[in-house]
Structure formats: structure tokens, C-alpha cells
Enzyme design. Structure first.
Site, PDB file in Angstrom:
ATOM      1  N   ARG A  38      -4.554   0.423 -18.912  1.00  0.00           N
ATOM      2  CA  ARG A  38      -4.893   1.839 -18.704  1.00  0.00           C
ATOM      3  C   ARG A  38      -4.269   2.350 -17.412  1.00  0.00           C
ATOM      4  O   ARG A  38      -4.263   1.649 -16.392  1.00  0.00           O
ATOM      5  CB  ARG A  38      -6.419   2.030 -18.675  1.00  0.00           C
ATOM      6  CG  ARG A  38      -7.049   1.746 -20.011  1.00  0.00           C
ATOM      7  CD  ARG A  38      -8.515   2.130 -20.080  1.00  0.00           C
ATOM      8  NE  ARG A  38      -9.126   1.505 -21.252  1.00  0.00           N
ATOM      9  CZ  ARG A  38      -9.070   1.992 -22.483  1.00  0.00           C
ATOM     10  NH1 ARG A  38      -8.441   3.119 -22.710  1.00  0.00           N
ATOM     11  NH2 ARG A  38      -9.645   1.352 -23.489  1.00  0.00           N
ATOM     12  N   ILE A  76      -3.917   4.270 -14.030  1.00  0.00           N
ATOM     13  CA  ILE A  76      -4.908   4.421 -12.962  1.00  0.00           C
ATOM     14  C   ILE A  76      -5.253   5.902 -12.733  1.00  0.00           C
ATOM     15  O   ILE A  76      -6.332   6.229 -12.245  1.00  0.00           O
ATOM     16  CB  ILE A  76      -4.394   3.750 -11.662  1.00  0.00           C
ATOM     17  CG1 ILE A  76      -5.544   3.357 -10.759  1.00  0.00           C
ATOM     18  CG2 ILE A  76      -3.375   4.598 -10.933  1.00  0.00           C
ATOM     19  CD1 ILE A  76      -5.178   2.382  -9.657  1.00  0.00           C
ATOM     20  N   HIS A 131       8.459   1.456 -18.846  1.00  0.00           N
ATOM     21  CA  HIS A 131       7.139   1.571 -19.466  1.00  0.00           C
ATOM     22  C   HIS A 131       7.068   2.787 -20.358  1.00  0.00           C
ATOM     23  O   HIS A 131       7.762   3.785 -20.142  1.00  0.00           O
ATOM     24  CB  HIS A 131       6.033   1.637 -18.400  1.00  0.00           C
ATOM     25  CG  HIS A 131       6.221   2.728 -17.393  1.00  0.00           C
ATOM     26  ND1 HIS A 131       7.089   2.612 -16.331  1.00  0.00           N
ATOM     27  CD2 HIS A 131       5.665   3.952 -17.300  1.00  0.00           C
ATOM     28  CE1 HIS A 131       7.042   3.730 -15.618  1.00  0.00           C
ATOM     29  NE2 HIS A 131       6.185   4.558 -16.193  1.00  0.00           N
ATOM     30  N   HIS A 163       4.373   5.644 -21.878  1.00  0.00           N
ATOM     31  CA  HIS A 163       3.041   6.242 -21.757  1.00  0.00           C
ATOM     32  C   HIS A 163       2.523   6.511 -23.165  1.00  0.00           C
ATOM     33  O   HIS A 163       3.233   7.129 -23.977  1.00  0.00           O
ATOM     34  CB  HIS A 163       3.105   7.583 -21.020  1.00  0.00           C
ATOM     35  CG  HIS A 163       3.566   7.487 -19.597  1.00  0.00           C
ATOM     36  ND1 HIS A 163       2.706   7.595 -18.532  1.00  0.00           N
ATOM     37  CD2 HIS A 163       4.795   7.309 -19.053  1.00  0.00           C
ATOM     38  CE1 HIS A 163       3.383   7.496 -17.399  1.00  0.00           C
ATOM     39  NE2 HIS A 163       4.663   7.322 -17.691  1.00  0.00           N
TER      40      HIS A 163
HETATM   41  P1  5GP Z   1       6.105   7.127 -14.337  1.00  0.00           P
HETATM   42  O1  5GP Z   1       5.954   8.437 -13.602  1.00  0.00           O
HETATM   43  O2  5GP Z   1       6.885   6.125 -13.534  1.00  0.00           O
HETATM   44  O3  5GP Z   1       6.624   7.295 -15.737  1.00  0.00           O
HETATM   45  O4  5GP Z   1       4.634   6.586 -14.527  1.00  0.00           O
HETATM   46  C1  5GP Z   1       4.022   5.678 -13.660  1.00  0.00           C
HETATM   47  C2  5GP Z   1       2.547   5.647 -14.000  1.00  0.00           C
HETATM   48  O5  5GP Z   1       1.985   4.514 -13.389  1.00  0.00           O
HETATM   49  C3  5GP Z   1       1.769   6.869 -13.507  1.00  0.00           C
HETATM   50  O6  5GP Z   1       1.150   7.546 -14.590  1.00  0.00           O
HETATM   51  C4  5GP Z   1       0.747   6.282 -12.534  1.00  0.00           C
HETATM   52  O7  5GP Z   1      -0.513   6.920 -12.585  1.00  0.00           O
HETATM   53  C5  5GP Z   1       0.673   4.819 -12.988  1.00  0.00           C
HETATM   54  N1  5GP Z   1       0.317   3.880 -11.930  1.00  0.00           N
HETATM   55  C6  5GP Z   1       0.843   3.843 -10.680  1.00  0.00           C
HETATM   56  N2  5GP Z   1       0.291   2.841  -9.968  1.00  0.00           N
HETATM   57  C7  5GP Z   1      -0.602   2.231 -10.795  1.00  0.00           C
HETATM   58  C8  5GP Z   1      -1.480   1.110 -10.629  1.00  0.00           C
HETATM   59  O8  5GP Z   1      -1.555   0.467  -9.580  1.00  0.00           O
HETATM   60  N3  5GP Z   1      -2.240   0.758 -11.701  1.00  0.00           N
HETATM   61  C9  5GP Z   1      -2.178   1.450 -12.883  1.00  0.00           C
HETATM   62  N4  5GP Z   1      -2.976   1.010 -13.868  1.00  0.00           N
HETATM   63  N5  5GP Z   1      -1.355   2.497 -13.077  1.00  0.00           N
HETATM   64  C10 5GP Z   1      -0.580   2.890 -12.042  1.00  0.00           C
END
Ligand code: 5GP
Length: 115
Positions: free
Chosen positions: A30, A32, A101, A103
Site C-alpha cells: 500500500r 504511504i 512501479h 500505481h
Molecule cells: P511516483 O511518483 O514515483 O510514481 O510514486 C512514488 C509513490 O511512492 C508515491 O505515491 C509515494 O506516496 C510512495 N511512497 C514514497 N515513499 C514511500 C514509502 O516509504 N512507503 C510506501 N509504502 N510508499 C511510499
């Protein structure tokens, strides 16, 4: 191979996360800071930096992202209502964590998505 991020530590269970699924190719946990009632990240176990860095060798892991997303959407109970899958790449997409990753967002109507 890309430098490790905090996601590698989550995959190795060195830092805590609410892990829903893990196999030899991907790990799902999940987010954060959820941006929808249900917001799950499905990450490749290999620390691939961005979607620009994928090769044919990664195709099994990339395919697994989708099969795991569909499985979790079903488990979480919103597969019929629908959901959104997003993969951000680099600055213009707002990528924050440079470990590939997907979403998985669901649990409410998400509205139209415009480019
Ligand atoms: P991006 O913007 O790189 O596509 O998405 C990164 C996602 O990682 C964000 O939605 C952010 O909330 C999530 N995220 C960042 N740090 C952590 C963490 O320490 N634990 C979790 N579970 N999610 C994280």
C-alpha cells in the site's frame, strides 16, 4: 543495474510496509500517501530505474505487474467497478521514486484522465 531506492528495502523487508503480495518478480504494497481510497504500488523486484530502462529481459516482470494488479483489484473488491493503472516516467510525469512501479488506484470513481 540501477541504484537501489527505499523500495528495495521494502522488498527485502528491511523497512516496514503493508505488503499484500510478493513473488520472485514483483512486490505489491500500500502507498504511504494514498491518492484514492485504495492505492497500491506494484514494483519490480529488480531495481529498474524507469520505464526507459526496460529491456526484453524484463518482459516477464512487466507482464506480472498487470496480472498482479488484476488479482489485487479482484481481492480488494473493485475489479468490476473499475480502477486505474499508472506508471510514471521521469520529471514531466512526476516520478518520485526511481524504481519501476505501477500505481493501482481504485475504490471510487476516478474521473476522466486527460493528457
Ligand atoms: P511516483 O511518483 O514515483 O510514481 O510514486 C512514488 C509513490 O511512492 C508515491 O505515491 C509515494 O506516496 C510512495 N511512497 C514514497 N515513499 C514511500 C514509502 O516509504 N512507503 C510506501 N509504502 N510508499 C511510499
Amino acid at each position: 543495474m540501477a541504484e537501489e531506492t527505499l523500495f528495495s528495502k521494502i522488498i527485502r523487508r528491511e523497512i516496514p510496509a503493508d505488503i499484500l503480495y510478493q513473488d520472485n518478480l514483483v512486490t505489491a504494497f500500500r502507498d504511504i500517501k494514498p491518492k484514492a481510497p485504495i492505492h497500491i504500488l506494484i514494483v519490480t523486484n529488480l531495481p529498474i530505474h524507469t520505464i526507459n530502462d526496460v529491456t526484453a529481459e524484463h518482459e516477464a516482470a512487466l507482464g506480472r505487474l498487470f496480472t498482479v494488479a488484476a488479482k489485487i483489484a479482484c481481492q480488494e473488491g473493485f475489479s468490476e467497478e473499475g480502477y486505474r493503472l499508472i506508471v510514471n516516467c521521469n520529471r514531466h510525469a512526476g516520478q518520485e521514486v526511481f524504481h519501476l512501479h505501477m500505481h493501482l488506484l481504485g475504490g471510487k470513481p476516478l474521473g476522466q484522465f486527460f493528457c
